[in-house]
Design a protein around this motif. Structure first.
Motif, short mmCIF file in Angstrom:
data_model
loop_
_atom_site.label_atom_id
_atom_site.label_comp_id
_atom_site.label_asym_id
_atom_site.label_seq_id
_atom_site.Cartn_x
_atom_site.Cartn_y
_atom_site.Cartn_z
N LEU A 466 0.74 -1.14 -0.07
CA LEU A 466 -0.09 -0.06 -0.13
C LEU A 466 0.95 1.34 0.03
O LEU A 466 1.74 1.41 0.91
N TYR A 467 0.74 2.17 -0.93
CA TYR A 467 1.63 3.15 -1.02
C TYR A 467 0.63 4.50 -1.10
O TYR A 467 0.00 4.73 -1.97
N GLU A 468 0.63 4.86 0.34
CA GLU A 468 -0.21 5.99 0.56
C GLU A 468 0.54 7.30 0.19
O GLU A 468 1.49 7.66 0.45
N ILE A 469 -0.71 8.37 -0.13
CA ILE A 469 -0.35 9.44 -0.60
C ILE A 469 -1.26 10.39 0.45
O ILE A 469 -2.39 10.37 0.74
N ASN A 470 -0.36 11.37 1.09
CA ASN A 470 -0.98 12.36 1.93
C ASN A 470 -0.92 13.64 1.78
O ASN A 470 -0.01 14.10 1.13
#
Ligand SMILES: *[C@@H]1O[C@H](CO)[C@@H](O)[C@H](O)[C@H]1NC(C)=O
Ligand SMILES: *[C@@H]1O[C@H](CO)[C@@H](O)[C@H](O)[C@H]1NC(C)=O
Ligand SMILES: *[C@@H]1O[C@H](CO)[C@@H](O)[C@H](O)[C@H]1NC(C)=O
Ligand SMILES: *[C@@H]1O[C@H](CO)[C@@H](O)[C@H](O)[C@H]1NC(C)=O
Ligand SMILES: *[C@@H]1O[C@H](CO)[C@@H](O)[C@H](O)[C@H]1NC(C)=O
Length: 565
Positions: A466-470
């Protein structure tokens, strides 16, 4: 045209055309002359090369699959499940003379952190006057433990009160019109938000019911009927919109994904307190399973204001196991392969002792590729890299998601690769649980901004990413998604823009809906690295997940006598 990428990797990069990349299976052992860069290192265990590089793990996976197949056979969901209406016995007025005493049996759970671990209660012969919304417990005067006023039961939304009755004349004033003969699970509202509903209300319901059936791995849907008290409708008007009354007084979920999951829980129609037309009924078996304090989902830290549950009452391993079992059960019911089931191409690699061959192109080389080439998606059984984006929603958007997709398509230039492909446009999940789970089940790396879509990471295989963008400054948000990744046995990566200036502090999430513009080159480089190393992690994650699933010390079992209802 070819570029040497230096010391870290011994392989050269190839920027061949798609046509020339068609070396379908490739022995890594003989690969030293290849001009392709590999995602998979040569097996380090030395005994076995394959999609899984450990033969003992491969054996364990098959063992588990065999067990699951045997245990859960009847529970397969094939489109519409026909409901069983044999759940009610109507009583002709004034002819019924039984009025049996109520009984109650409760069981403690292993939850050490609560002042009391009591969770499962099975009651019998509970009377309910639906005209005034009151429940009654008809007490046997011979009982050792005499209760004078009321019994409070923990149910998923809070407390449910039973009034004590001792007097046969009093109880006979309640003219019983029908008996609910199936075990009734007394539940609370399903949060209509997909992520909250899927993970926070259906999840805990699954754990407690599967444990109550003494297996922790599946629900036997012929053993429970689901019932909602008035509380859910009183506390949230919007809940009414989620259910449609049928002509016989039973109810149906109006939300598709929720209806699908509901049908996995029970073969019987959904009942709510309005189902009984203001008459008095008797519940033959009445089951309560504790409240959200003891079985809250694992990440309510951030939502604690609007969704007032406590967080982390269990240990991480228990959550890992529970969500894994839950996701396996959902997949099984949707007739989709287990997370531990190799796809046909993976199985082929395994049998032939081969590794995947996934060409990776350095960003500076320019392969000849075409977006319009045939994807042949139907036959593809490999994994995807996807960029999910809420395009056009104006909330939590990635402004340059197309650019990222294009860059990924260039870096993974073989768009007909049988093992791994980049989804060729921005992705969004559909309102169809089957399609959603099917897709998520085959995602190896998911890039996206925080939001309900990321809940589908629950269907991803252990060790995928899971590559999360914030948005800028919203580092607190990643608490949730990092926690999801941990619980779902996934790898986690995070990207957030660097400070715009010193006015925005790390913890000052000014607008969590804010759009984010990605620095494409940074993300692409990290994606390449994550993909290159995924196989080494894969074995470890899968092994750990399997062991958690098989660890019976992580499930609770009700007391003797409670399990057979
Ligand atoms: C699960 O554990 C049991 C014993 O606790 C063991 O016999 C079995 O092989 C294990 N299965 C898997 C798939 O690890
Ligand atoms: C459950 O645990 C509580 C204390 O946590 C204890 O007082 C009670 O006797 C236990 N009940 C059962 C049924 O084991
Ligand atoms: C499910 O429950 C029914 C009714 O109690 C029982 O006959 C059936 O064997 C159970 N199925 C499984 C898979 O345990
Ligand atoms: C729910 O609302 C109805 C009508 O407003 C009321 O009669 C009933 O007592 C309420 N029930 C609960 C549990 O609050
Ligand atoms: C409630 O009314 C419907 C008809 O409107 C009927 O079919 C159903 O059996 C009734 N339910 C009970 C519990 O009496």
């Amino acid at each position: 045209m070819f570029n040497n990428i230096g010391s870290k990797k011994i392989f050269l990069i190839s920027c061949m055309t798609i046509g020339s990349l068609f070396i379908v299976l490739y022995f890594t052992k003989n690969s030293t002359t290849s001009q392709l860069i590999y995602t998979t290192p040569i097996s380090f265990t030395n005994d076995h090369v394959g999609w899984i590089t450990s033969s003992s793990l491969y054996k364990e996976m098959n063992l588990y699959l065999k067990l699951i197949r045997n245990k859960n056979e009847q529970n397969i969901f094939q489109g519409k499940r026909s409901l069983n209406y044999n759940y009610i016995k109507f009583i002709k007025k004034n002819t019924w003379n039984q009025y049996p005493f109520s009984t109650r049996k409760c069981s403690n759970t292993s939850n050490q952190e609560l002042s009391t671990g009591i969770e499962y209660c099975l009651l019998t012969n509970i009377y309910y006057n639906s005209a005034i919304d009151q429940y009654y417990y008809y007490q046997n005067p011979a009982d050792i433990q005499i209760i004078t006023k009321t019994i409070e039961l923990d149910v998923s939304y809070g407390k449910l009160t039973l009034n004590i009755l001792n007097d046969i004349l009093e109880i006979k004033k309640l003219i019983i019109s029908s008996v609910l003969i199936r075990p009734i699970y007394v539940g609370g509202p399903i949060d209509p938000n997909y992520a909250h509903g899927l993970l926070e209300t259906f999840g805990p319901r699954f754990w407690v019911l599967s444990e109550l059936q003494s297996n922790g791995l599946f629900i036997n849907s012929s053993q429970f009927q689901i019932y909602y008290t008035s509380h859910m409708f009183n506390t949230s008007i919007r809940n009414w919109r989620l259910y449609d009354r049928q002509s016989d007084g039973t109810y149906r979920d109006t939300v598709k994904w929720s209806a699908t999951i509901q049908s996995m829980f029970s073969d019987y129609p959904l009942l709510i307190y309005k189902s009984f037309n203001e008459t008095t009924v008797m519940f033959k078996y009445f089951i309560t399973t504790g409240n959200q304090v003891s079985r809250t989902p694992a990440w309510d830290f951030y939502y604690s204001v609007s969704r007032s549950f406590r967080f982390h009452p269990f240990h991480t391993r228990q959550y890992r196991r529970n969500y894994l079992a839950y996701s396996e059960w959902l997949l099984k019911n949707l007739n989709l392969p287990s997370k531990f089931q190799l796809t046909s191409t993976q199985e082929q690699l395994q049998q032939n002792h081969m590794s995947e061959l996934i060409p990776i192109c350095d960003p500076i080389c320019r392969p000849k590729w075409s977006k319009s080439s045939e994807y042949n998606e139907k036959e593809f059984t490999g994994d995807w890299i996807v960029v999910i984006n809420r395009v056009g929603s104006g909330r939590r958007e990635i402004t340059n998601a197309d650019e990222l997709v294009d860059a990924l398509l260039k870096v993974f230039p073989d768009h007909t690769n049988p093992y791994l492909r980049v989804w060729p446009k921005q992705f969004n999940f559909k309102d169809d649980l089957y399609k959603t789970a099917q897709m998520a089940r085959s995602i190896r790396l998911m890039i996206g901004v925080h939001g309900a879509g990321l809940a589908n990471t629950i269907f991803m295989r252990p060790g995928t990413i899971l590559y999360e963008i914030n948005p800028i400054g919203c580092r607190k948000l990643s608490f949730n998604f990092h926690r999801w990744a941990t619980i779902f046995n996934l790898q986690h990566a995070l990207w957030s823009p660097s400070q715009k200036g010193f006015l925005i502090q790390d913890d000052a999430c000014q607008n969590r809906q804010e759009a984010t513009t990605l620095v494409i080159s940074e993300i692409v480089k990290e994606v390449v690295n994550l993909i290159e190393n995924e196989q080494e992690y894969r074995n470890g994650y899968i092994r750990r997940a399997l062991h958690l699933l098989n660890d019976t010390s992580l499930t609770d079992h009700p007391q003797i006598g409670l399990e057979k209802i």
